[in-house]
Design an enzyme around this catalytic site. Sequence first.
Site, PDB file in Angstrom:
ATOM      1  N   HIS A 156      39.540  34.880  48.550  1.00 36.25           N
ATOM      2  CA  HIS A 156      39.451  35.045  47.087  1.00 36.25           C
ATOM      3  C   HIS A 156      40.549  34.277  46.357  1.00 36.25           C
ATOM      4  O   HIS A 156      41.008  34.690  45.285  1.00 36.25           O
ATOM      5  CB  HIS A 156      39.489  36.520  46.694  1.00 36.25           C
ATOM      6  CG  HIS A 156      38.359  37.321  47.259  1.00 36.25           C
ATOM      7  ND1 HIS A 156      37.100  37.347  46.695  1.00 36.25           N
ATOM      8  CD2 HIS A 156      38.286  38.116  48.360  1.00 36.25           C
ATOM      9  CE1 HIS A 156      36.310  38.130  47.418  1.00 36.25           C
ATOM     10  NE2 HIS A 156      36.998  38.605  48.435  1.00 36.25           N
ATOM     11  N   TYR A 203      44.961  45.825  51.994  1.00 34.12           N
ATOM     12  CA  TYR A 203      45.272  45.327  50.654  1.00 34.12           C
ATOM     13  C   TYR A 203      46.730  45.575  50.289  1.00 34.12           C
ATOM     14  O   TYR A 203      47.394  44.719  49.695  1.00 34.12           O
ATOM     15  CB  TYR A 203      44.342  45.977  49.617  1.00 34.12           C
ATOM     16  CG  TYR A 203      42.997  45.316  49.532  1.00 34.12           C
ATOM     17  CD1 TYR A 203      42.106  45.335  50.616  1.00 34.12           C
ATOM     18  CD2 TYR A 203      42.587  44.675  48.376  1.00 34.12           C
ATOM     19  CE1 TYR A 203      40.870  44.734  50.537  1.00 34.12           C
ATOM     20  CE2 TYR A 203      41.347  44.072  48.285  1.00 34.12           C
ATOM     21  CZ  TYR A 203      40.493  44.103  49.371  1.00 34.12           C
ATOM     22  OH  TYR A 203      39.270  43.495  49.292  1.00 34.12           O
ATOM     23  N   HIS A 226      43.607  46.985  44.907  1.00 31.63           N
ATOM     24  CA  HIS A 226      43.722  47.806  46.109  1.00 31.63           C
ATOM     25  C   HIS A 226      42.686  48.924  46.023  1.00 31.63           C
ATOM     26  O   HIS A 226      42.708  49.716  45.071  1.00 31.63           O
ATOM     27  CB  HIS A 226      45.135  48.393  46.191  1.00 31.63           C
ATOM     28  CG  HIS A 226      45.375  49.274  47.385  1.00 31.63           C
ATOM     29  ND1 HIS A 226      44.619  49.212  48.531  1.00 31.63           N
ATOM     30  CD2 HIS A 226      46.303  50.240  47.613  1.00 31.63           C
ATOM     31  CE1 HIS A 226      45.079  50.095  49.406  1.00 31.63           C
ATOM     32  NE2 HIS A 226      46.086  50.733  48.862  1.00 31.63           N
ATOM     33  N   ASN A 274      32.022  42.846  45.440  1.00 41.44           N
ATOM     34  CA  ASN A 274      31.476  41.492  45.511  1.00 41.44           C
ATOM     35  C   ASN A 274      30.178  41.416  44.716  1.00 41.44           C
ATOM     36  O   ASN A 274      29.682  42.427  44.212  1.00 41.44           O
ATOM     37  CB  ASN A 274      31.202  41.092  46.966  1.00 41.44           C
ATOM     38  CG  ASN A 274      32.468  40.840  47.765  1.00 41.44           C
ATOM     39  OD1 ASN A 274      33.498  40.461  47.215  1.00 41.44           O
ATOM     40  ND2 ASN A 274      32.392  41.060  49.071  1.00 41.44           N
TER      41      ASN A 274
END
Length: 697
Positions: free
Chosen positions: A74, A361, A338, A146
Amino acid sequence: MTDQNRPNDDTHDEEGDARGRQGRFLTTAQGARVRDTDHSLKAGRRGPILLQDHHLREKITHFDHERIPERVVHARGAAAHGVFESYGTASSVTRAAFLQHGAVTPTFTRFSTVLGSRGSADTVRDTRGFATKFYTGEGTFDLVGNNIPVFFIQDGIKFPDVIHAAKPHPDREIPQAQSAHDTFWDFVSLHTEAQHHTLWNMSDRGIPRSFRMMEGFGIHTFRMENAEGEMTMVKFHWKPVLGVHSLTWEEAQMVSGADPDFHRRDLADAIEAGNFPQWELGIQVLGDNEDQTFAGIDLLDPTKIVPEELAAVQPIGKLTLTRNPDNYFAETEQVAFHPGNLPPGIDVTDDPLLQVRLFSYQDTQLTRLGGPNWNQLPINRSHAPVNDMLRDGYGQQDDHVGEAPYQPNSLDGGCPFTAGDGEHAFNDLAVKVPESVKNRELSASFEDHYSQPRMFWKSMTQPEKRHIIAAYSFELGKCREQAIRERQLACLAQIDPVLCQKVAEALGLEAPEPAEPLDDRLEPSPALSQLGRSWPVDGRKVAVIVDPDEDDRDLPRLLEAITEASMTPVLVAPRGGDIAGRTIDETFATARSVEFDAIVVGGNPTPADDATPSLDQKAGAPAAPGIDPRLTLMIQECWRHAKVIGAWGRGREVIAETGVQASPGVVEDDRPATVLAEVTELLGQHRVWERFTPVRG
């Protein structure tokens, strides 16, 4: 190494192992051989993941710190500030304050591609990230998802593997930002749980037209708790108000060269123009039972969806993006999400991919943002009061007071206090963990890798199926290893024989028979198709072809009508200058068809002097005498890409002479207003696929 400590393995090369770390067996970083790297250590097959899993933590921690300073995945992103307005319709299932009636919450949303570096192009075929940070009064909530509702893997321990396979080959660092290469297809053809996500990626979903026209999904199943303490399982969905729309593959390739920042520019331009992008947030309410299933679908498996026909998506609020970032680095680049950032009333489940994300994360930010205080950066700061007793460390920005950063204490009067009932405390939901033994396994329900990909394929329209076949043909055509192509064809045979046969023909190979009987009882899910509905046209770009040598008295009225319809008119002419009191926006030298959603032609411009290949390479296209070859190319491309084309007056001569035949979506009339009305209606369907083939059937 002494003889008694040497493994009983004749292939062990001491020097090669020490220098290249290329021993025969998979090991930990300290050389302990690994028995299983496909499953995390859990409290039973369906239990939560255990912190003691040292192999998982070593593997994920090293992966989290592989890239400095850009994100491992990302990295290429665009973002905007916004506001979320709750409808209050979720109050029956959650006590989260930001989802109560009338609540308004500031947000920050980041869209991204997964595979490419920060410098890669926007329009590559890839999964897109859709992450929203809600700055709620009860603490930050990060919905990190996503544009595809399923993932490649079922267990987070495999995340380094799928990303290593999809990233550029390590020996050449190519190809960039794409999956059309051997290592990706080697992995997904061997690890067949990836087939569902891969099929979505090969569909038009893999190349969205705009972030504004892209769905978002929370992927995982979450739990909600209401004010009475009742729990239910839910899945999150973002539904774009403008509908779901994609680029054609040829457009995507053209845009990558003409404007690699296409999606980033589109988002920023729309917000700047006041065409604020909007999405409705919805949830599928799935109940809660001991099996954690719905209609036979395992809710802990992140490679499965619950079709909307079985559980409708219930709208619970609307997100509107209203402001571009002031500084890309400070906000878009430094924002950190997160999935463990949860408000009271929303909690996680034992989904084995989500469980690993909860660790990964947080761990990633330690390297990427320079230490444990990344949450003090302005873009990441909570809008709720904070007193965390965390002290010092790299990047510390707070000037802490008090002398007792520990609990319990008496020196600071016992402050900070833990929150009691009725004080908006986060509650770890009391979900029963079945008694079991710790193991590295998944439940048998995770073993079905093909029924949902088959359902997805059956749900597609004919144009969408054609695009999927073309995508597989291109991607596998880029693979050099014959065994990988054949293995992936065997996977396609388990999805659909027509899909497999067509791709095999493109590769010059024999289509294999399915190894297992196909399930013909599966019902299609029409909600999975992007086609068949009508959507608002807000922010769509309409190229208006004009002749600057003509006095077009209808032009000001036409431009006003386009603007009143919330679309953006773009004046395009052979050369710059003014017409009807307005400056021409683009010339034939600077414009390309992929920039526009529709073209309307109101004149027959005389070719400019620079319409030669030596000055503009686009001019090499064949053209009828008297028509600028670049205009011919623009119109032919729009026709080929199933876009709407309109013409009136002398513009009808252009349509006739460019060879674009009369067909659905080519609108002609003597009156500009009539042409625009029909063009606007057709734009609500995004494209006119009927020009080439029936949509259904």
